[in-house]
Design an enzyme around this catalytic site. Structure first.
Site, PDB file in Angstrom:
ATOM      1  N   GLU A 183       0.834  -1.204   0.000  1.00  0.00           N
ATOM      2  CA  GLU A 183       0.000   0.000   0.000  1.00  0.00           C
ATOM      3  C   GLU A 183       0.867   1.251   0.000  1.00  0.00           C
ATOM      4  OE1 GLU A 183      -2.528   1.354  -0.758  1.00  0.00           O
ATOM      5  OE2 GLU A 183      -3.980   1.811   0.813  1.00  0.00           O
ATOM      6  N   ASP A 184       0.352   2.298  -0.602  1.00  0.00           N
ATOM      7  CA  ASP A 184       1.135   3.541  -0.686  1.00  0.00           C
ATOM      8  C   ASP A 184       1.191   4.287   0.640  1.00  0.00           C
ATOM      9  OD1 ASP A 184      -1.580   4.189  -0.783  1.00  0.00           O
ATOM     10  OD2 ASP A 184      -1.416   5.567  -2.465  1.00  0.00           O
TER      11      ASP A 184
ATOM     12  N   ASP B  79      -2.901   6.228   6.671  1.00  0.00           N
ATOM     13  CA  ASP B  79      -3.245   7.496   7.322  1.00  0.00           C
ATOM     14  C   ASP B  79      -4.193   7.210   8.487  1.00  0.00           C
ATOM     15  OD1 ASP B  79      -3.702  10.162   7.906  1.00  0.00           O
ATOM     16  OD2 ASP B  79      -4.861  10.588   6.113  1.00  0.00           O
TER      17      ASP B  79
ATOM     18  N   PHE C 246      -0.675  16.576   3.333  1.00  0.00           N
ATOM     19  CA  PHE C 246      -1.045  15.895   2.099  1.00  0.00           C
ATOM     20  C   PHE C 246       0.153  15.835   1.162  1.00  0.00           C
ATOM     21  CE2 PHE C 246      -3.377  14.728  -1.655  1.00  0.00           C
ATOM     22  CZ  PHE C 246      -4.315  13.864  -1.125  1.00  0.00           C
ATOM     23  N   VAL C 247       0.443  14.647   0.644  1.00  0.00           N
ATOM     24  CA  VAL C 247       1.599  14.464  -0.238  1.00  0.00           C
ATOM     25  C   VAL C 247       1.162  13.904  -1.586  1.00  0.00           C
ATOM     26  CG1 VAL C 247       3.217  14.125   1.680  1.00  0.00           C
ATOM     27  CG2 VAL C 247       2.100  12.141   0.647  1.00  0.00           C
TER      28      VAL C 247
HETATM   29  P1  IMP Z   1      -6.623   5.762   5.298  1.00  0.00           P
HETATM   30  O1  IMP Z   1      -7.837   4.900   5.131  1.00  0.00           O
HETATM   31  O2  IMP Z   1      -6.958   7.094   5.875  1.00  0.00           O
HETATM   32  O3  IMP Z   1      -5.487   5.096   6.023  1.00  0.00           O
HETATM   33  O4  IMP Z   1      -6.247   6.155   3.855  1.00  0.00           O
HETATM   34  C1  IMP Z   1      -5.253   5.723   3.144  1.00  0.00           C
HETATM   35  C2  IMP Z   1      -5.502   6.049   1.681  1.00  0.00           C
HETATM   36  O5  IMP Z   1      -5.805   7.434   1.522  1.00  0.00           O
HETATM   37  C3  IMP Z   1      -4.241   5.770   0.921  1.00  0.00           C
HETATM   38  O6  IMP Z   1      -4.368   4.549   0.254  1.00  0.00           O
HETATM   39  C4  IMP Z   1      -4.169   6.914  -0.055  1.00  0.00           C
HETATM   40  O7  IMP Z   1      -4.728   6.501  -1.264  1.00  0.00           O
HETATM   41  C5  IMP Z   1      -5.032   8.002   0.512  1.00  0.00           C
HETATM   42  N1  IMP Z   1      -4.195   9.072   1.090  1.00  0.00           N
HETATM   43  C6  IMP Z   1      -3.977   9.323   2.414  1.00  0.00           C
HETATM   44  N2  IMP Z   1      -3.150  10.370   2.569  1.00  0.00           N
HETATM   45  C7  IMP Z   1      -2.823  10.777   1.325  1.00  0.00           C
HETATM   46  C8  IMP Z   1      -1.957  11.824   0.829  1.00  0.00           C
HETATM   47  O8  IMP Z   1      -1.300  12.589   1.557  1.00  0.00           O
HETATM   48  N3  IMP Z   1      -1.853  11.903  -0.521  1.00  0.00           N
HETATM   49  C9  IMP Z   1      -2.510  11.088  -1.372  1.00  0.00           C
HETATM   50  N4  IMP Z   1      -3.322  10.115  -0.953  1.00  0.00           N
HETATM   51  C10 IMP Z   1      -3.486   9.947   0.383  1.00  0.00           C
HETATM   52 MG    MG Z   2      -4.851   4.317  -1.812  1.00  0.00          MG
END
Ligand code: IMP
Ligand code: MG
Length: 174
Positions: free
Chosen positions: A97-98, A101, A150-151
């Protein structure tokens, strides 16, 4: 371009160096198994491609496309998964996963894979934003911990733009 770059927070060299270390660690750990690598599209396409090229033996790779419903650039925990016919019964799955968050997306995917009968599920994330966490979730392998900004770049996007950049930038908020 849909955004203004503030800083390069991770250069191409830094990313590539860290990925080699991660690949070494993961490939040593799984060398006697037959793991199934599962990159989550779209965001992890570049990370997965570089990570997997650094695994020194043949492995199986499948893909999941997960779209989380975003609310002010944060996931809401509602995740839509495609390729649900994937057969992972009894497999050792490694999710690629990228960004981690809030933890909602990965938590949802891990539960989904366990329900599908995976023998084990681990995760490797390139970027972790520990300050953004809403759900208690710990990745098994982490590339970099970053601040809760945000990146964009290296697979990650702002409104679908910027995935092609070979480095990672922070952007000016509107
Ligand atoms: P989570 O469910 O909040 O952990 O979200 C993770 C997903 O949100 C990642 O797979 C990303 O696709 C997206 N995401 C979270 N932060 C960023 C960011 O800073 N830039 C781009 N995509 C993000
Ligand atoms: Mg994602």
């Amino acid at each position: 371009m849909e955004f203004k770059i503030k800083d390069v927070i991770l250069s191409e060299d830094e990313i590539q160096k860290r990925i080699k270390e991660l690949a070494k660690e993961i490939s040593e750990e799984y060398k006697d198994d037959d793991p199934l690598f599962l990159p989550i599209l779209n965001g992890s396409f570049m990370f997965a491609s570089d990570l997997l090229r650094n695994i020194p033996y043949p492995v199986e790779v499948e893909f999941l496309k997960a779209s989380s419903y975003l609310n002010q650039l944060k996931s809401t925990g509602k995740v839509n998964i495609s390729n649900i016919k994937l057969d992972i019964e009894g497999r050792d799955v490694i999710i690629i996963e990228d960004i981690l968050d809030t933890g909602r997306t990965l938590n949802y995917i891990v539960e989904f894979l366990k329900n599908q009968g995976a023998k084990s599920v681990k995760s490797v994330v390139l970027l972790d934003k520990p300050d953004g966490r809403v759900i208690d979730f710990n990745p098994d392998y982490t590339g970099f911990e970053i601040e809760d900004n945000f990146v964009v770049g290296y697979g990650t996007d702002y409104k679908q733009h910027g995935r092609n950049l070979p480095y990672i930038v922070s952007i000016e908020e509107d």
